[in-house]
Design a protein around this motif. Structure first.
Motif, PDB file in Angstrom:
ATOM      1  N   GLY A  76     -52.492  88.112  17.697  1.00 57.17           N
ATOM      2  CA  GLY A  76     -52.136  87.956  19.098  1.00 57.17           C
ATOM      3  C   GLY A  76     -52.911  88.899  19.990  1.00 57.17           C
ATOM      4  N   ALA A  77     -53.042  90.148  19.572  1.00 55.32           N
ATOM      5  CA  ALA A  77     -53.828  91.112  20.342  1.00 55.32           C
ATOM      6  C   ALA A  77     -55.292  90.706  20.386  1.00 55.32           C
ATOM      7  CB  ALA A  77     -53.671  92.508  19.739  1.00 55.32           C
ATOM      8  N   ALA A  78     -55.822  90.223  19.252  1.00 58.18           N
ATOM      9  CA  ALA A  78     -57.227  89.819  19.199  1.00 58.18           C
ATOM     10  C   ALA A  78     -57.504  88.635  20.114  1.00 58.18           C
ATOM     11  CB  ALA A  78     -57.616  89.480  17.764  1.00 58.18           C
ATOM     12  N   ALA A  79     -56.523  87.748  20.270  1.00 58.09           N
ATOM     13  CA  ALA A  79     -56.720  86.585  21.142  1.00 58.09           C
ATOM     14  C   ALA A  79     -56.948  87.000  22.592  1.00 58.09           C
ATOM     15  CB  ALA A  79     -55.515  85.657  21.055  1.00 58.09           C
ATOM     16  N   LEU A  80     -56.486  88.196  22.959  1.00 56.20           N
ATOM     17  CA  LEU A  80     -56.726  88.728  24.295  1.00 56.20           C
ATOM     18  C   LEU A  80     -57.984  89.577  24.344  1.00 56.20           C
ATOM     19  CD1 LEU A  80     -53.121  89.953  25.249  1.00 56.20           C
ATOM     20  CD2 LEU A  80     -54.179  87.755  25.728  1.00 56.20           C
ATOM     21  N   THR A  81     -58.721  89.620  23.227  1.00 59.40           N
ATOM     22  CA  THR A  81     -59.885  90.499  23.050  1.00 59.40           C
ATOM     23  C   THR A  81     -59.528  91.943  23.386  1.00 59.40           C
ATOM     24  OG1 THR A  81     -60.791  90.143  25.295  1.00 59.40           O
ATOM     25  CG2 THR A  81     -61.489  88.612  23.553  1.00 59.40           C
ATOM     26  N   ARG A  82     -58.345  92.355  22.940  1.00 63.11           N
ATOM     27  CA  ARG A  82     -57.879  93.718  23.167  1.00 63.11           C
ATOM     28  C   ARG A  82     -57.792  94.464  21.844  1.00 63.11           C
ATOM     29  NH1 ARG A  82     -54.816  94.261  28.031  1.00 63.11           N
ATOM     30  NH2 ARG A  82     -54.427  96.404  27.339  1.00 63.11           N
ATOM     31  N   ARG A  83     -58.038  95.751  21.919  1.00 62.45           N
ATOM     32  CA  ARG A  83     -57.839  96.582  20.732  1.00 62.45           C
ATOM     33  C   ARG A  83     -56.346  96.771  20.484  1.00 62.45           C
ATOM     34  NH1 ARG A  83     -61.939 101.764  21.154  1.00 62.45           N
ATOM     35  NH2 ARG A  83     -63.916 100.595  21.043  1.00 62.45           N
ATOM     36  N   PRO A  84     -55.927  96.783  19.235  1.00 62.52           N
ATOM     37  CA  PRO A  84     -54.517  97.092  18.954  1.00 62.52           C
ATOM     38  C   PRO A  84     -54.186  98.506  19.431  1.00 62.52           C
ATOM     39  CG  PRO A  84     -55.598  96.150  17.028  1.00 62.52           C
ATOM     40  CD  PRO A  84     -56.680  96.440  18.012  1.00 62.52           C
ATOM     41  N   SER A 208     -54.386  80.192  19.121  1.00 61.35           N
ATOM     42  CA  SER A 208     -54.222  80.820  17.805  1.00 61.35           C
ATOM     43  C   SER A 208     -52.812  80.605  17.269  1.00 61.35           C
ATOM     44  CB  SER A 208     -54.519  82.323  17.902  1.00 61.35           C
ATOM     45  OG  SER A 208     -55.878  82.555  18.207  1.00 61.35           O
ATOM     46  N   ALA A 209     -51.825  80.696  18.156  1.00 60.45           N
ATOM     47  CA  ALA A 209     -50.435  80.480  17.733  1.00 60.45           C
ATOM     48  C   ALA A 209     -50.235  79.063  17.224  1.00 60.45           C
ATOM     49  CB  ALA A 209     -49.494  80.764  18.900  1.00 60.45           C
ATOM     50  N   ALA A 210     -50.896  78.100  17.852  1.00 56.63           N
ATOM     51  CA  ALA A 210     -50.758  76.706  17.430  1.00 56.63           C
ATOM     52  C   ALA A 210     -51.344  76.495  16.033  1.00 56.63           C
ATOM     53  CB  ALA A 210     -51.439  75.787  18.436  1.00 56.63           C
ATOM     54  N   LEU A 211     -52.491  77.122  15.745  1.00 61.46           N
ATOM     55  CA  LEU A 211     -53.093  76.983  14.419  1.00 61.46           C
ATOM     56  C   LEU A 211     -52.202  77.608  13.350  1.00 61.46           C
ATOM     57  CD1 LEU A 211     -56.848  77.789  15.215  1.00 61.46           C
ATOM     58  CD2 LEU A 211     -55.785  75.550  14.913  1.00 61.46           C
ATOM     59  N   LEU A 212     -51.674  78.786  13.639  1.00 58.40           N
ATOM     60  CA  LEU A 212     -50.795  79.444  12.681  1.00 58.40           C
ATOM     61  C   LEU A 212     -49.498  78.665  12.481  1.00 58.40           C
ATOM     62  CD1 LEU A 212     -50.408  81.957  10.901  1.00 58.40           C
ATOM     63  CD2 LEU A 212     -49.425  83.107  12.890  1.00 58.40           C
ATOM     64  N   ALA A 213     -48.966  78.114  13.555  1.00 63.11           N
ATOM     65  CA  ALA A 213     -47.738  77.322  13.455  1.00 63.11           C
ATOM     66  C   ALA A 213     -47.961  76.055  12.639  1.00 63.11           C
ATOM     67  CB  ALA A 213     -47.235  76.969  14.854  1.00 63.11           C
TER      68      ALA A 213
END
Length: 366
Positions: A76-84, A208-213
């Motif tokens: 989820g964090a990566a989908a925003l191109t953000r560092r954890p 990304s959530a849709a693929l994982l779901a």
């Protein structure tokens, strides 16, 4: 404790004697009258008792499956191109608590069914009481929501429907046609929780959530025939889903803003020259391709075997492979995002897979 179970435990635990602690002490001390020997025997019995309780709770929580949870928030964090960051860690903690709450609540709700189909499980075997399990589920849910609240209001906004979905699935929806969809929604919401906690918004992580779901939907549908002779359809559907997701994982996200906002390095920037969350980045294909191939290799063979012979043992093995396959799938989602630390985070996530596989040899993942 029934006589049959007492005899079984006595045979499987190296000479435990059912009954009073004094009986256990006598067995451990080998009939010795020495007080020192009796004290040592009491200590050994107490240690074994603690180990048995720990193992019972590990089985109830299905601890190997817990390793599939951190990748949700990281993806989820990566989908925003953000560092954890620390809020991502809070989201991981919240996800772990809500996931384990669902595991415990699942067995609590199914304790009568498991008494017939899986009498060895912690609740029907009496190793964990139903009251303790329900209390643990409530406590874990409260802890998960509290951690989400610490991560911020956007995270709590996602965590509340996630918790509601978990409880609704276990108590009402699991044995209905809506059950697999509820489980898939829970996994998708878990990924969105990571995005909301890290960046304050979840919309860029919806793909990304849709693929994982979708992966979760296939595995959950297959799991519904774990305890009975099924049909090849569910395993074939899971196999087809794996193929489709493996292909989709290697497709780059489509660019958002118009070309006029691109810099010479090919990256899309906002008005102040900063990379815009959710925008397309040029990222080397090998990390994503390798992780996508790992995902396919983890699941496809077991799905194929279960489709050729949909017996409970092979179906359970396929479900276990599908659960473990969640980890390389998450890692591939992270790698394809193009985030600054995507490769390192993806490899760290993928490294959880062998740990989960090793632990699954000692504690059942299904």
């Amino acid at each position: 404790m029934s006589g049959g179970r007492a005899a079984a435990e006595a045979g499987s635990s190296g000479g435990w004697v059912a009954g009073t602690p004094e009986g256990w002490v006598a067995a451990e001390a080998g009939g010795s009258d020495g007080s020192e020997g009796s004290a040592d025997a009491v200590a050994r019995v107490s240690e074994r008792d603690r180990a048995a309780r720990v193992r019972a709770w590990a089985e109830l929580l299905r601890l190997p499956a817990l390793f599939t949870v951190p990748g949700d928030a990281l993806a989820g964090a990566a989908a925003l191109t953000r560092r954890p960051d620390h809020r991502t860690l809070l989201a991981i903690g919240s996800s772990c608590c809500l996931y384990e709450a669902g595991m415990v609540l699942n067995d609590w709700a199914d304790r009568a069914e498991d008494a017939a189909d899986r009498p060895h499980r912690p609740l029907p075997s009496g190793r964990v009481s139903p009251a303790a399990a329900l209390t643990a589920a409530c406590a874990l849910t409260a802890a998960g929501l509290a951690l989400a609240a610490r991560a911020g209001r956007p995270a709590l906004t996602v965590a509340v429907p996630l918790a509601a979905t978990v409880w609704s699935y276990d108590l009402a929806l699991k044995h209905t046609h809506a059950g697999p969809f509820a489980m898939a929604a829970a996994r998708g919401l878990d990924l969105l929780l990571g995005a909301a906690a890290t960046g304050g918004r979840a919309r860029p992580a919806v793909r990304s959530a849709a693929l994982l779901a979708t992966h979760t939907l296939a595995v959950t549908t297959l799991s519904r025939q774990e305890t009975r002779e099924g049909t090849p359809a569910a395993a074939l559907a899971a196999l087809a889903t794996t193929g489709a997701l493996t292909w989709l994982l290697q497709r780059r996200p489509t660019p958002g803003p118009p070309p006029s906002r691109r810099s010479p390095d090919g990256r899309v920037h906002g008005h102040r020259g900063r990379p815009e969350p959710g925008s397309a980045h040029r990222w080397p294909a090998p990390p994503t391709a390798g992780l996508a191939a790992t995902y396919a290799a983890t699941t496809a063979r077991s799905y194929l075997y279960a489709s050729l012979n949909p017996s409970p043992p092979l179906t359970q093995r396929a479900v276990g492979a599908g659960i473990r396959g969640t980890i390389p799938l998450q890692a591939a989602l992270i790698a394809r995002s193009g985030a600054t630390t995507a490769t390192a985070t993806a490899l760290l996530t993928a490294a959880l897979a062998p740990v989960a596989r090793r632990l699954a040899r000692r504690v059942s993942i299904t």
